[in-house]
Structure formats: structure tokens, C-alpha cells
Design a protein around this motif. Structure first.
Motif, PDB file in Angstrom:
ATOM      1  N   LEU A  27      -7.907   6.599 -23.573  1.00 52.70           N
ATOM      2  CA  LEU A  27      -6.822   5.615 -23.577  1.00 52.70           C
ATOM      3  C   LEU A  27      -6.175   5.453 -22.197  1.00 52.70           C
ATOM      4  CD1 LEU A  27      -5.057   3.668 -25.161  1.00 52.70           C
ATOM      5  CD2 LEU A  27      -3.557   5.584 -25.756  1.00 52.70           C
ATOM      6  N   ASN A  28      -5.861   6.574 -21.540  1.00 54.53           N
ATOM      7  CA  ASN A  28      -5.206   6.488 -20.232  1.00 54.53           C
ATOM      8  C   ASN A  28      -6.113   5.812 -19.191  1.00 54.53           C
ATOM      9  OD1 ASN A  28      -3.006   7.731 -21.279  1.00 54.53           O
ATOM     10  ND2 ASN A  28      -3.216   9.645 -20.130  1.00 54.53           N
TER      11      ASN A  28
ATOM     12  N   VAL B 195      -3.676  -4.317  -4.659  1.00 57.73           N
ATOM     13  CA  VAL B 195      -3.400  -3.506  -5.860  1.00 57.73           C
ATOM     14  C   VAL B 195      -2.401  -2.407  -5.531  1.00 57.73           C
ATOM     15  CG1 VAL B 195      -4.426  -2.018  -7.624  1.00 57.73           C
ATOM     16  CG2 VAL B 195      -5.657  -4.051  -6.832  1.00 57.73           C
ATOM     17  N   GLY B 196      -2.554  -1.835  -4.337  1.00 56.06           N
ATOM     18  CA  GLY B 196      -1.622  -0.799  -3.899  1.00 56.06           C
ATOM     19  C   GLY B 196      -1.913   0.548  -4.529  1.00 56.06           C
ATOM     20  N   ASP B 197      -0.983   1.457  -4.339  1.00 54.21           N
ATOM     21  CA  ASP B 197      -1.130   2.799  -4.887  1.00 54.21           C
ATOM     22  C   ASP B 197      -0.969   2.761  -6.412  1.00 54.21           C
ATOM     23  OD1 ASP B 197      -1.500   5.480  -4.978  1.00 54.21           O
ATOM     24  OD2 ASP B 197       0.368   6.036  -3.964  1.00 54.21           O
ATOM     25  N   THR B 198      -1.767   3.540  -7.091  1.00 54.32           N
ATOM     26  CA  THR B 198      -1.754   3.540  -8.567  1.00 54.32           C
ATOM     27  C   THR B 198      -0.725   4.557  -9.067  1.00 54.32           C
ATOM     28  OG1 THR B 198      -3.605   5.074  -8.508  1.00 54.32           O
ATOM     29  CG2 THR B 198      -4.115   2.736  -8.776  1.00 54.32           C
ATOM     30  N   THR B 199       0.537   4.189  -8.982  1.00 53.56           N
ATOM     31  CA  THR B 199       1.639   5.099  -9.317  1.00 53.56           C
ATOM     32  C   THR B 199       2.163   4.864 -10.730  1.00 53.56           C
ATOM     33  OG1 THR B 199       3.132   3.531  -8.240  1.00 53.56           O
ATOM     34  CG2 THR B 199       2.363   5.389  -6.922  1.00 53.56           C
ATOM     35  N   ALA B 200       2.889   5.840 -11.218  1.00 50.77           N
ATOM     36  CA  ALA B 200       3.392   5.788 -12.588  1.00 50.77           C
ATOM     37  C   ALA B 200       4.364   4.635 -12.807  1.00 50.77           C
ATOM     38  CB  ALA B 200       4.073   7.115 -12.934  1.00 50.77           C
TER      39      ALA B 200
ATOM     40  N   ALA C 290      -2.245   9.194 -16.007  1.00 50.44           N
ATOM     41  CA  ALA C 290      -3.081  10.256 -15.447  1.00 50.44           C
ATOM     42  C   ALA C 290      -4.410  10.289 -16.198  1.00 50.44           C
ATOM     43  CB  ALA C 290      -2.372  11.598 -15.543  1.00 50.44           C
ATOM     44  N   ALA C 291      -5.493  10.268 -15.442  1.00 51.70           N
ATOM     45  CA  ALA C 291      -6.831  10.297 -16.054  1.00 51.70           C
ATOM     46  C   ALA C 291      -7.785  10.929 -15.058  1.00 51.70           C
ATOM     47  CB  ALA C 291      -7.279   8.887 -16.422  1.00 51.70           C
TER      48      ALA C 291
ATOM     49  N   VAL D 149     -10.572  15.792 -11.509  1.00 49.19           N
ATOM     50  CA  VAL D 149      -9.180  16.227 -11.696  1.00 49.19           C
ATOM     51  C   VAL D 149      -8.388  15.096 -12.345  1.00 49.19           C
ATOM     52  CG1 VAL D 149      -9.265  17.769  -9.702  1.00 49.19           C
ATOM     53  CG2 VAL D 149      -8.487  15.411  -9.402  1.00 49.19           C
ATOM     54  N   GLU D 150      -7.253  15.451 -12.921  1.00 50.98           N
ATOM     55  CA  GLU D 150      -6.361  14.444 -13.507  1.00 50.98           C
ATOM     56  C   GLU D 150      -5.474  13.866 -12.401  1.00 50.98           C
ATOM     57  OE1 GLU D 150      -5.860  13.480 -17.026  1.00 50.98           O
ATOM     58  OE2 GLU D 150      -7.932  14.218 -16.934  1.00 50.98           O
ATOM     59  N   SER D 151      -5.469  12.536 -12.320  1.00 54.01           N
ATOM     60  CA  SER D 151      -4.661  11.884 -11.292  1.00 54.01           C
ATOM     61  C   SER D 151      -4.264  10.488 -11.770  1.00 54.01           C
ATOM     62  CB  SER D 151      -5.455  11.782  -9.986  1.00 54.01           C
ATOM     63  OG  SER D 151      -4.723  11.097  -9.010  1.00 54.01           O
ATOM     64  N   TYR D 152      -3.084  10.058 -11.367  1.00 52.27           N
ATOM     65  CA  TYR D 152      -2.636   8.711 -11.754  1.00 52.27           C
ATOM     66  C   TYR D 152      -3.593   7.660 -11.200  1.00 52.27           C
ATOM     67  CZ  TYR D 152       1.802  10.299 -13.637  1.00 52.27           C
ATOM     68  OH  TYR D 152       2.762  10.899 -14.408  1.00 52.27           O
ATOM     69  N   GLY D 153      -4.026   6.785 -12.091  1.00 49.10           N
ATOM     70  CA  GLY D 153      -4.945   5.725 -11.695  1.00 49.10           C
ATOM     71  C   GLY D 153      -6.396   6.059 -11.890  1.00 49.10           C
ATOM     72  N   GLY D 154      -6.704   7.196 -12.513  1.00 51.30           N
ATOM     73  CA  GLY D 154      -8.096   7.540 -12.769  1.00 51.30           C
ATOM     74  C   GLY D 154      -8.791   6.428 -13.539  1.00 51.30           C
TER      75      GLY D 154
END
Length: 419
Positions: free
Chosen positions: A234-235, A264-269, A275-276, A285-290
Motif C-alpha cells: 500500500l505505501n 517532483v522534488g524530495d519525496t517527504t512526508a 515509507a516503503a 531499506v525503508e525510506s519515504y518515497g520508496g
């Protein structure tokens, strides 16, 4: 004889006395105005006869105060903008003209000064003025800000092959250079009366017109990748959807460049990214924007199909499963980017569609941008593989009427083994 001598002496004394009296009169009259203005000397219409400099200064101050209120009008269409000479920094040559008027006659000889004092012909002097160019330009700039109307570009939207174009609108602006020239010319006349100048209102065409966008109706490149649906993904799928919808409807004019990281820029929360799983240092690893790299990869392959070669493209640190080896395009803000330019003399429109388990990018442009009988495709092969590394080479193949007419290396990539 004695009487004659006495008469001569008496006559001489009388003549001398008379002459002295006349000289004294001439001298006195000629010097009546040593400390004041000569008769009928005027400055800006003010009679300064027998006045001191101090008195003249007060009179002329009242005159210039009145001149300060002279109106300067600029007509733009049916609107009029008004200011005063004072507000645009008027400066008078009062002291210079008053000094000239005060010196009138004073440097002449005795008889000439006497004649000027008796005949009272005088002389007229008129003030001139200058304007503060910075204040004038600022006022003209303020008028421009109030009157200008920015043009609106035409816009295009494509959904399921249906093209919708919103028309452009022209803007308006004042010809500031011409207005400044006309104002300066009017002000230099120094007529001491209200000034009115008409400003030229110019049309400003939109950079992107409806006529230009009507050429954009052909798919010149398209590519689709698949992804797994389900709760565990889902993420990742949310990230794909956000990035794809951000790029959707992007219009690239001839010669313009697109940067994935810039747009698009940085894939921030705060943008909604989750996080994916993502690659980092040869590990997952898990990171925002995976998952966003699938968006950049799909877009990369779509532009290749459209005949657009990227300016910047990076491979992943490890191979991915949604495209063959050597055909991926990694994003790692701000280091790894996907960047490309529009090489065609026509606009390029990018449509991004997220379906159930599929991501598709379609590239639209004029039918003249890429001939219908020409196709582009990538072909990759592994040239070296060990337990720790994989090396690949990727070719860009050009086909015409289904036959390959050109094949050249476009990428040589190195991947780490999955751990």
C-alpha cells in the motif's frame, strides 16, 4: 578788463557748479540700485524693481510653490493618472536666475547705468526646472503595475486520447520607454502649465497559444510497467500514485528541459509520501518515497520510445524487477536525477495514468515530431556476472518500417548483487 575777468571767473564757477551738480545727479541716479534690482527687472513675471535679494527670494519662493502644484497627467485608455511636479522631484534654477537678474546693469559704466535707471526698460528672466529621473521612472513604473495585465497561456489536457485545449488570452503593458520620452519632452518645454501625455498600451501575446497546442494530439511514445497490489504494498503504491500524478499533464515546450528532482522534488512526508522499500548501499531499506523509482523508470522508457534521449539517467545500485537489466532509471534526491529536453519544434505533453497494478506514461506531440514509421526500443544484455556484481550494456535501436536501421550503445551499467 577787470570786469570782464570777473565775469569769466563767475561764469566758469557757475559752469563748474552746474557740471558738478549734473555729475552728482547722474552719479546718484546711476547708483540708486547698487543694492537692489534695477527697474522693471522681472523673474518669472515678478517685478523686482528696487527690491533686495531677500525680498526677491520670498517672492520667488511663492511662485515656485505654485509651480510645484502643476499637474502631470498620463492618460492610459479611459484612465488618467495624475501627479504634481513636486512629487517627481522638481528643481528650479531660482538662485541662478535671481543672481543674473540682480547683476543686470551693475557691471556697466556710469552713463550706461544712469540710462538704465532713467529709462527703466529692465529685462525679463524665466525659471527653468529639472526633474528627478529616479522619481519619474518610479511613477511610470507604478502606472505600469496598475495597468499591466499578464497574458494567460493556453493549456492542454489529454485523457484517454481526448484532447481539451483552453484558449490563451493576450495581456497588456505600457510602453514605458516611449512614455518616459514623451514625458521628458513635455517637461522640458517648461511652459508652467499642466501637462498631459498619452501612454501607449501594447498587447502582450501569450508564450503558449492555442494554435501551438493544437498540434499536440499524437502519441509518439508510450510505456507501461506493472506493480503488485495488496496491503503489504500500500505505501509503495501510494508513492507511485503521488509521483505519477505530479508529472501527469506536464507540458514541455521546444528546447525546454524536464528534471525529475526539480519538478517532483524530495519525496517527504508532508507531500503525502509513505515509507516503503528502497535501495540504499546495496540493501533494501525503508525510506519515504520508496517505489518512486518505478515512476522515473517508466517515464524514462516512454521518452525513449518517443525518440527523446535523456541528458541525465542513472541506474539503480541493484537490478529491479519491473524492467530488464540496464533499462531502469533511478532517482535519489538530490543526487540521482532523470533529466531530458524536448528536441522537437513542437510541444511535448506527458500523460501519466495509474491503473490497477499498472503505471503508464504516454508522450504526445505533433505527428511531424516523430514519423509514424519510425520506432525506438532498448535492447540490453548482461556482459559480466559474478556472485557480487552484474554488468550490462544497453543499445538504443532505431527501426524504420519494422527494420532496424541503427543500433548504438546508450548505457553501460554496473549493479551490485541483492543481499
Amino acid at each position: 578788463m577787470k570786469k570782464i575777468y570777473m565775469w569769466i571767473i563767475t561764469a566758469t564757477i557757475v559752469v563748474l557748479a552746474a557740471g558738478g551738480a549734473i555729475y552728482g545727479y547722474i552719479y546718484k541716479t546711476a547708483n540708486l540700485y547698487n543694492d537692489t534690482f534695477y527697474p522693471h527687472v522681472t523673474v518669472e513675471g515678478q517685478d523686482l524693481t528696487n527690491k533686495t535679494k531677500e525680498e526677491a527670494t520670498k517672492l520667488l519662493a511663492a511662485v515656485t510653490a505654485k509651480h510645484d502644484l502643476i499637474k502631470v497627467n498620463v492618460k492610459v485608455g479611459n484612465q488618467t493618472f495624475t501627479t504634481s511636479l513636486k512629487n517627481i522631484g522638481v528643481q528650479y534654477d531660482t538662485k541662478q536666475k535671481m543672481d543674473q537678474a540682480y547683476s543686470f546693469g551693475k557691471n556697466e559704466g556710469l552713463l550706461a547705468r544712469y540710462k538704465l535707471a532713467k529709462e527703466k526698460k529692465g529685462k525679463e528672466y524665466h525659471l527653468t526646472y529639472t526633474i528627478n529621473e529616479n522619481l519619474l521612472n518610479k511613477w511610470v513604473g507604478n502606472i505600469e503595475q496598475k495597468m499591466k495585465k499578464a497574458p494567460q497561456n493556453a493549456s492542454i489536457s489529454i485523457r484517454n486520447g481526448f484532447v481539451s485545449i483552453k484558449d490563451d488570452t493576450k495581456g497588456y503593458q505600457i510602453n514605458q520607454d516611449q512614455l518616459r520620452q514623451d514625458l521628458s519632452a513635455a517637461l522640458q518645454k517648461n511652459n508652467k502649465e499642466d501637462i498631459t501625455v498619452a501612454a501607449q498600451l501594447q498587447q502582450v501575446p501569450a508564450k503558449i497559444t492555442k494554435e501551438t497546442l493544437t498540434t499536440v494530439h499524437n502519441v509518439i511514445g508510450s510505456f507501461t510497467t506493472n506493480y503488485t497490489t495488496g496491503a503489504k504494498e500500500l505505501n509503495r503504491n501510494t508513492n507511485i500514485k503521488i509521483a505519477a500524478e505530479t508529472i501527469d499533464s506536464y507540458l514541455l515546450m521546444p528546447g525546454e528541459s524536464f528534471s525529475f528532482n526539480d519538478f517532483v522534488g524530495d519525496t517527504t512526508a508532508d507531500k503525502g509520501y509513505k515509507a516503503a522499500g528502497t535501495y540504499e548501499g546495496g540493501k533494501v531499506v525503508e525510506s519515504y518515497g520508496g517505489g518512486v523509482c518505478q515512476v522515473s523508470t517508466t517515464l524514462y522508457n516512454a521518452i525513449i520510445k518517443a525518440g527523446i534521449i535523456p541528458n541525465k539517467r542513472y541506474n539503480h545500485s541493484m537490478t529491479v524487477g519491473y524492467v530488464p537489466v540496464g533499462q531502469d532509471a533511478a532517482i535519489a534526491f538530490p543526487y540521482k536525477d532523470l533529466e531530458f529536453s524536448n528536441p522537437y519544434p513542437f510541444p511535448v505533453y506527458i500523460e501519466g495514468v495509474v491503473g490497477p497494478g499498472t503505471l503508464t506514461f504516454k508522450v504526445y506531440s505533433s505527428a511531424k515530431a516523430k514519423p509514424a514509421n519510425v520506432d525506438y526500443r532498448l535492447d540490453s544484455s548482461i556482459v559480466s556476472k559474478t556472485p557480487d556484481h552484474t554488468q550490462s550494456v544497453t543499445y538504443l535501436e532505431t527501426l524504420k518500417n519494422g527494420k532496424m536501421i541503427e543500433r548504438k550503445v546508450i548505457n553501460r551499467d554496473h549493479y551490485l548483487a541483492h543481499k
